[in-house]
Design an enzyme around this catalytic site. Structure first.
Site, PDB file in Angstrom:
ATOM      1  N   GLY A   1      16.154  16.275   1.318  1.00  0.00           N
ATOM      2  CA  GLY A   1      15.196  15.766   0.294  1.00  0.00           C
ATOM      3  C   GLY A   1      15.804  14.941  -0.761  1.00  0.00           C
ATOM      4  O   GLY A   1      15.254  14.364  -1.810  1.00  0.00           O
ATOM      5  N   LEU A   2      16.808  14.639  -0.570  1.00  0.00           N
ATOM      6  CA  LEU A   2      17.710  13.689  -1.537  1.00  0.00           C
ATOM      7  C   LEU A   2      17.826  12.129  -1.012  1.00  0.00           C
ATOM      8  O   LEU A   2      18.472  11.303  -1.589  1.00  0.00           O
ATOM      9  CB  LEU A   2      19.163  14.124  -1.789  1.00  0.00           C
ATOM     10  CG  LEU A   2      18.991  15.325  -2.727  1.00  0.00           C
ATOM     11  CD1 LEU A   2      20.414  16.095  -2.790  1.00  0.00           C
ATOM     12  CD2 LEU A   2      18.348  15.338  -4.214  1.00  0.00           C
ATOM     13  N   GLY A   3      17.137  11.982  -0.129  1.00  0.00           N
ATOM     14  CA  GLY A   3      17.027  10.816   0.418  1.00  0.00           C
ATOM     15  C   GLY A   3      18.033  10.190   1.398  1.00  0.00           C
ATOM     16  O   GLY A   3      18.411   9.216   1.407  1.00  0.00           O
ATOM     17  N   SER A   4      18.449  11.188   2.143  1.00  0.00           N
ATOM     18  CA  SER A   4      19.804  10.621   2.671  1.00  0.00           C
ATOM     19  C   SER A   4      19.799   9.969   3.948  1.00  0.00           C
ATOM     20  O   SER A   4      20.685   9.057   4.201  1.00  0.00           O
ATOM     21  CB  SER A   4      20.486  12.078   3.160  1.00  0.00           C
ATOM     22  OG  SER A   4      19.611  13.108   3.524  1.00  0.00           O
TER      23      SER A   4
ATOM     24  N   GLU B   1      14.619   0.757   8.970  1.00  0.00           N
ATOM     25  CA  GLU B   1      14.122   2.026   9.139  1.00  0.00           C
ATOM     26  C   GLU B   1      12.594   2.156   9.498  1.00  0.00           C
ATOM     27  O   GLU B   1      12.156   2.979  10.364  1.00  0.00           O
ATOM     28  CB  GLU B   1      14.456   2.812   7.879  1.00  0.00           C
ATOM     29  CG  GLU B   1      15.790   3.235   7.668  1.00  0.00           C
ATOM     30  CD  GLU B   1      15.940   4.285   6.469  1.00  0.00           C
ATOM     31  OE1 GLU B   1      16.222   5.426   7.053  1.00  0.00           O
ATOM     32  OE2 GLU B   1      15.681   4.078   5.228  1.00  0.00           O
TER      33      GLU B   1
ATOM     34  N   ASP C   1      13.387   5.346  -1.413  1.00  0.00           N
ATOM     35  CA  ASP C   1      15.040   5.675  -1.421  1.00  0.00           C
ATOM     36  C   ASP C   1      15.843   4.452  -1.146  1.00  0.00           C
ATOM     37  O   ASP C   1      17.168   4.499  -1.669  1.00  0.00           O
ATOM     38  CB  ASP C   1      15.237   6.604  -0.207  1.00  0.00           C
ATOM     39  CG  ASP C   1      14.355   7.813  -0.573  1.00  0.00           C
ATOM     40  OD1 ASP C   1      14.001   8.195  -1.851  1.00  0.00           O
ATOM     41  OD2 ASP C   1      14.213   8.545   0.746  1.00  0.00           O
TER      42      ASP C   1
END
Lengths: 197, 345
Positions: B105-108, B141, B153
């Site tokens: 959830g940290l936008g990896s 993406e 992100d």
């Protein structure tokens, strides 16, 4: 029916005191808070949300009674009906949570299964301090539901946890519970009026 | 060797409004801050003409002959697509490494894209701007690989810092929130991150969310309107230095976000959040799409020890972090002058 009477009646004295006390407390009920509760229930209903009601002991019976009245006594015409659930009525589930986890979690865990943002959770408690109703209030807050507390005594922890609080200023369980029944009938009647208007 | 990195971010408000299904009709807005946890890309020579990519986080390795058509599937689909975009001609070895586990959830995944594009941009001598890097990451993406994700992100990772980002159908704008260092510091010390130990599949959550967002009358759209309003208010409060409002703003975001799609929350997460509120947090939310990952909480400093104790008992692990403001950067490059790829015709 034959009722035996005596010149000096203990019962009559208790009854008179009880009624006097009820009169006094009913006169003091905060009408604005009750109106706010009616508004919350009507708003939730119009958004398709649910009302959940819970309590222990006499308050459990009031919760069931309230759920019954809100469900059935508010029907007007063919419009959508209120979605009301009392969390005190599924004995299997209540005892399962109490037995397997703790009595403190009996209502909170049911809310985690059922409640969400926009729902109204009505918590009925004389003391306002029973661990399971406090847990229910915290769970409701975590889920984004609005909490309404009908409390007696000094209001307990619920006084600080709930969004709307109706406090009956008595330390007598019977008096508090009587007032809460008056409240549930008044709220039911007001919701019915609002929906049929 | 060339080393590039891009920071992951914590989203404070507005997540979900950066999905095209929403912003193309209503416009989106988020507030996010990048933190000092990075995704690293290490690029070096490789003998021969092959391209090799390995990733410790995805436990995978791929070797590809230049002439062969690129395969598009698997966890390394993203690096493959980026390398292909920059037109490989010479042997290259790429190693990907992350300071946070994938799916948290940290936008990896978008951070990977930004770090890799930054690396390729410098190697190829194109030196793309931050806007160009973010836009290219989105294009690869979302448009090319069809990932059902939003755009926040990519912009957060490319720009870095505490930003208010607006999404319009044809344009994304990034506003660095001009708050004093003191305000930023006071905000940072009230934000805590806890790893839930659950990895999520953001794609399945976001797919349902995208589906729900397409129906104008669906409750998801109302919830996203609320979430956008909260992002706008968060910007105003932060600019006014009103840090104390952030706890409640996070809470309101979370209760709205829970309703966006199934799987964002579950009873275990709800119970952790209930414990957090009882333990002294004033609000919080899962960062990212939901379903697990990191739980972000707002808590006054004097209550943090008690809160951490409660959550530790629940098995949640705290991750220390600081804000960072650099965004995607090349931190080392001794491949200057080496041209491992030709520009595309």
């Amino acid at each position: 029916m034959y009722v035996e009477t005596t010149e000096y009646s203990v019962t009559a004295g208790v009854l008179a005191r009880h009624i006097d006390e009820l009169h006094r407390l009913i006169d003091e009920l905060p009408v604005a808070a009750v109106e706010r509760i009616v508004e919350l229930i009507v708003t939730a209903h119009r958004a398709g949300r649910h009302v959940f009601i819970l309590g222990n002991g006499g308050s459990a019976s009031t919760a069931s009674h309230f759920a019954c009245d809100l469900s059935k006594a508010t029907i007007s015409g063919d419009g959508p009906r209120l979605r009301v659930t009392s969390l005190t009525d599924n004995i299997a589930l209540l005892t399962a949570w109490a037995n397997d986890t703790s009595y403190e979690r009996v209502f909170a865990e049911q809310l985690l299964s059922l409640a969400a943002a926009g729902d109204v959770v009505v918590i009925i408690s004389a003391s306002g301090d029973s661990p399971n109703v406090l847990a229910a209030a915290r769970a409701a807050r975590a889920l984004g539901s609005t909490t309404v507390a009908l409390v007696g005594f000094a209001g307990g922890g619920l006084r600080h946890l709930a969004d709307v609080v109706v406090h009956v200023g008595s330390y007598d369980y019977g008096i508090v519970e009587d007032c809460q029944l008056v409240l549930e009938h008044a709220i039911t009647a007001s919701v019915r009026d609002a929906l049929s208007a | 060797m060339l080393i590039a990195r891009a920071p992951v971010r914590i989203s404070l408000a507005g997540g979900g409004t950066d999905l095209e299904a929403y912003y193309s009709r209503f416009g989106g807005a988020v507030v996010s801050a990048t933190i000092d946890k990075y995704f690293y890309v290490l690029v070096s020579h490789s003998r021969g003409d092959d391209i090799q990519v390995s990733s410790s986080d995805y436990r995978t390795f791929f070797r590809h002959r230049v002439e062969a058509p690129p395969p598009w599937d698997g966890d390394l689909g993203l690096p493959r697509a980026i390398l292909q975009h920059f037109g490989m001609r010479t042997g290259l070895s790429v190693f990907l490494a992350s300071q946070v586990p994938p799916g948290t959830g940290l936008g990896s995944s978008s951070t990977v894209a930004v770090a890799l594009i930054k690396a390729m941009s410098v190697l190829s001598g194109r030196n793309l701007s931050r806007h160009e890097i973010a836009a290219l990451a989105c294009e690869i993406e979302i448009d090319r690989l069809g990932m059902p994700i939003g755009k926040q992100d990519q912009y957060a990772a490319a720009f870095g810092g505490l930003n208010y980002i607006e999404f319009r159908p044809d344009h994304v704008s990034v506003e660095r929130l001009s708050v004093s260092e003191e305000v930023e510091f006071q905000l940072q010390r009230r934000l805590l991150l806890f790893f839930t130990g659950l990895a999520h599949n953001s794609a399945s959550i976001l797919r349902e969310q995208r589906q729900n967002s397409c129906d104008e009358r669906h409750p998801t759209v109302d919830a996203l309107h609320q979430i956008k309003e909260i992002a706008i208010e968060t910007r105003e409060r932060l600019l006014g230095g009103e840090i104390a409002a952030v706890g409640d703003l996070l809470h309101r975001s979370w209760v709205a976000k829970r309703t966006l799609a199934r799987g964002i929350s579950d009873p275990t997460i709800d119970r952790w959040y209930e414990v957090a509120l009882d333990g002294g947090a004033e609000g919080g939310k899962l960062v990212g799409a939901g379903g697990g990952g990191f739980l972000l909480l707002y808590c006054e400093p004097e209550r943090q020890d008690a809160l951490c104790g409660r959550l530790d008992d629940e098995g949640l692990i705290r991750m220390d972090f600081d804000f960072e403001s650099n965004g995607g950067t090349v931190i080392m490059n001794n491949l200057v002058g080496w041209q491992p790829m030709a520009t595309r015709a």
